[in-house]
Design an enzyme around this catalytic site. Structure first.
Site, mmCIF file in Angstrom:
data_model
loop_
_atom_site.group_PDB
_atom_site.id
_atom_site.type_symbol
_atom_site.label_atom_id
_atom_site.label_comp_id
_atom_site.label_asym_id
_atom_site.label_seq_id
_atom_site.Cartn_x
_atom_site.Cartn_y
_atom_site.Cartn_z
ATOM 1 C CG ASP A 15 -1.836 1.126 1.341
ATOM 2 O OD1 ASP A 15 -2.245 1.664 0.301
ATOM 3 O OD2 ASP A 15 -2.165 1.523 2.478
ATOM 4 C CG PHE A 16 1.605 5.751 -1.557
ATOM 5 C CD1 PHE A 16 2.913 5.700 -2.010
ATOM 6 C CD2 PHE A 16 1.086 6.974 -1.166
ATOM 7 C CE1 PHE A 16 3.695 6.854 -2.065
ATOM 8 C CE2 PHE A 16 1.843 8.126 -1.223
ATOM 9 C CZ PHE A 16 3.150 8.070 -1.672
ATOM 10 C CG ASP A 17 -1.780 7.662 1.106
ATOM 11 O OD1 ASP A 17 -1.267 8.760 1.324
ATOM 12 O OD2 ASP A 17 -2.252 7.327 0.002
ATOM 13 C CG ASP A 70 -2.426 2.147 6.502
ATOM 14 O OD1 ASP A 70 -2.658 1.999 5.287
ATOM 15 O OD2 ASP A 70 -2.746 3.174 7.133
#
Length: 283
Positions: free
Chosen positions: A33-35, A215
């Protein structure tokens, strides 16, 4: 078969198990994932950027033989590709867009409902204009209502208005789902990050170990896609049940793990090695 949900254990407690899985692998697939994973969560989503250590560790991992890297994000594909370099594969809008091998695939139902997403976002921009610091983001195939910086007293108002608008104008075509201080609007279809990860993994050799790190609630389908044969790692310091078997506290610890994968983990995979391909005769 997916792993039964329970609180994930700290990653350092699971390292012996991880070593065992990697030691029998032909290759390694690392999806992130990124954020909140590569990039810390920030008040302004436009300001999000991967930490320097994550940027460096991911670039090194992407250049490692027998390792495939992918970023799987809720952000629009164009947005997330502009924020992080290195991976060979990108999935945007929770897997509704998938860029690999020089081409981009878009879920056909999501493409058809993009006009309705645009209309919903436009209505919400007007309906929520009086709420301080509330932001509506049109990502073409999905939309996001950001309320991280909204005063606590106004949060129920944001949720109520968003629910009302999506129910009235989205009908059975759209659905609303929660995230970390966000509300996601998307096509009501059985598709998510887990489906994208399964597609990506299907192109890898059969003995590849898949890893997914994320997350948020939207990452749970991806954890289910890789567990229990692969490795799911949730980022966060809470003990909520998850389909991930491991956890780390923050993007800082994600960088530590990526660095470990690029050295020790990759060495374990290389030590097994997949059979060499037969030479191709010159024509």
């Amino acid at each position: 078969m997916s792993r039964t949900e329970s609180p994930p254990r700290p990653l350092d407690e699971r390292l012996p198990t991880l070593r065992g899985r990697l030691d029998g692998a032909a290759e390694l697939l690392v999806c992130l994932d990124f954020d909140g994973t590569l990039a810390p969560i920030v008040e302004d989503p436009d300001a999000a950027a991967p930490t320097e250590r994550n940027r460096e560790a991911l670039a090194a991992l992407a250049a490692t033989p027998a390792v495939t890297t992918a970023v799987v994000s809720g952000r629009a594909l164009r947005d997330v590709r502009a924020r992080v370099d290195g991976p060979s594969i990108y999935a945007g809008n929770h897997g509704l867009e998938l860029a690999r091998e020089g081409s981009i695939a878009v879920h056909p139902v999501a493409r058809k409902r993009a006009i309705r997403i645009e209309r919903i976002c436009s209505i919400l921009e007007t309906a929520l204009a009086s709420v301080p610091n509330c932001r509506v983001e049109n990502k073409r195939l999905t939309g996001t209502v950001h309320y991280r910086s909204v005063p606590d007293a106004a949060e129920p108002i944001v949720r109520r208005i968003t629910n009302t608008v999506v129910e009235r104008f989205g009908g059975d075509d759209l659905e609303l789902s929660p995230g970390k201080r966000i509300l996601e609007i998307g096509p009501d279809i059985p598709w998510g990050k887990g489906n994208a990860v399964e597609l990506i993994a299907a192109d890898e050799p059969s003995e590849t170990v898949p890893v997914y790190i994320g997350d948020d609630v939207t990452d749970e389908s991806a954890f289910r896609a890789v567990e229990p044969d692969g490795i799911g790692i949730r980022v966060g310091d809470d003990d909520e049940p998850s389909s991930a078997s491991c956890r780390v506290d923050s993007p800082t610890e994600v960088a530590d793990f990526l660095a470990w994968l690029g050295s020790t983990g990759a060495d374990l995979v290389d030590r097994t090695g997949s059979p060499a391909a037969p030479p191709v005769e010159a024509q």
